[in-house]
Design a protein around this motif. Sequence first.
Motif: not given
Length: 425
Positions: A104-108, A112-115, A146-151, A177-179
Amino acid sequence: MSQAVKCLIMLAVIALLFVTELIPLAVTAMGGAIACGLLGFIPAKQVFSGLSNSTVVLFAGMFVVGASMFYTGLAQKIGASIVKISGTGENSLMFGIMLVGAALSAVLSNTGTAACLLPVVLGICSAAKIPASRQLMPLAFACGLGGIITMVGTPPNIIANGALQAAGMKEQFGFFEYAWIGIPVTLAGMLYMMFLGKYLLPNKQIDADQEIEQEVEANETSASKQIVSAVILLCVVLTMAIGIPGVSLEMAAIIGAIVAVLTGCLTEKQAYASIDWVTIFLFAGMMPVSTAMDKTGAGKMIAEWTVSLMGGSPSPLVVTAILFILSCGLTQFMSNTASAALLCPIGIAISQQLGADPKAVLMAIAVAASCAFASPVGTPPNTLVLGPGGYKFMDYVKAGTGLVIVSFIVSLVVIPIVWPFFPGN
């Protein structure tokens, strides 16, 4: 005193205020931009140019698109379903929680995901009779990884791309590309927590039924709105990933945000409230500071000083390692957005000094800025789980330091392979 030296002094003051947070982060960043104008580093008309930067619009749009999933209850529903499937064994539960948190953190928003997953995990831990302290920190760490995976997963990724753009580089990072580094680091982090990190977590029995504030009331959500919010997010992400001619990343994000409001996934008031203005002003304030570092020669001076410290012509791998450690060290006590904004221009200047492609160095800075695992104040998800998990400062140091080391090793192996320092040689 030269303009470059004055700029460096100003930069030191900004860094000190970021670390101590004597005044709010956004105020420090915007104050830095104003100081650049008053001291003559940049023309007065450029002081607030960061606010008109297209990246600010991208941030705002994605905050709203992500919030629509939380307000409709879809993010919570996904979390509950996946965590439920994983069972009640400590390892399988940790795997499920970290997997959904990272995905979820990859795109959100990772905050918010943790909350949204916090009350879900507390409920599951209560049902499985597992102390919440065994699962909440892995959740926070997974949201950071997870946040590292997408721009759009985390601000430092967008800042790294913006730095390439500001430096006039033709080739910038692609959406996914970050993935190439994000997925290996996330998987390594999950394995570390499941087989080693869990032994460093405290075993505290906390009342898992304590009241947790939730922004979504079950009776206010509907299946149709959840489907609409999912389709909006999917369309935005696909548009960004495919790269439709004439549709920029910013346009895709804002169109998604507008559609989310028009379809009732969230109200106009909720859309405004979902935008993290600290991130917006922090980014907007640091853009003119980056320009000032370039114009005054302060960035070049730092680069030359760092290179001479490393022996005159250091290996780009050494530079990458040192900047990773610096970025990672700063991000334990200050905003990851601020760490990246501070170091990206320096990384580019050093790369140019060595004649190396700056992509590898910038990727290392961005990844390191997301590795805020060793303190409860480094990133909002860490702070969110502090109370409910009954954690102390040293609990983060114990469990998080190993994860930082794992991320560092994986990054130094993967980054030079995917982004060579001297492509074509």
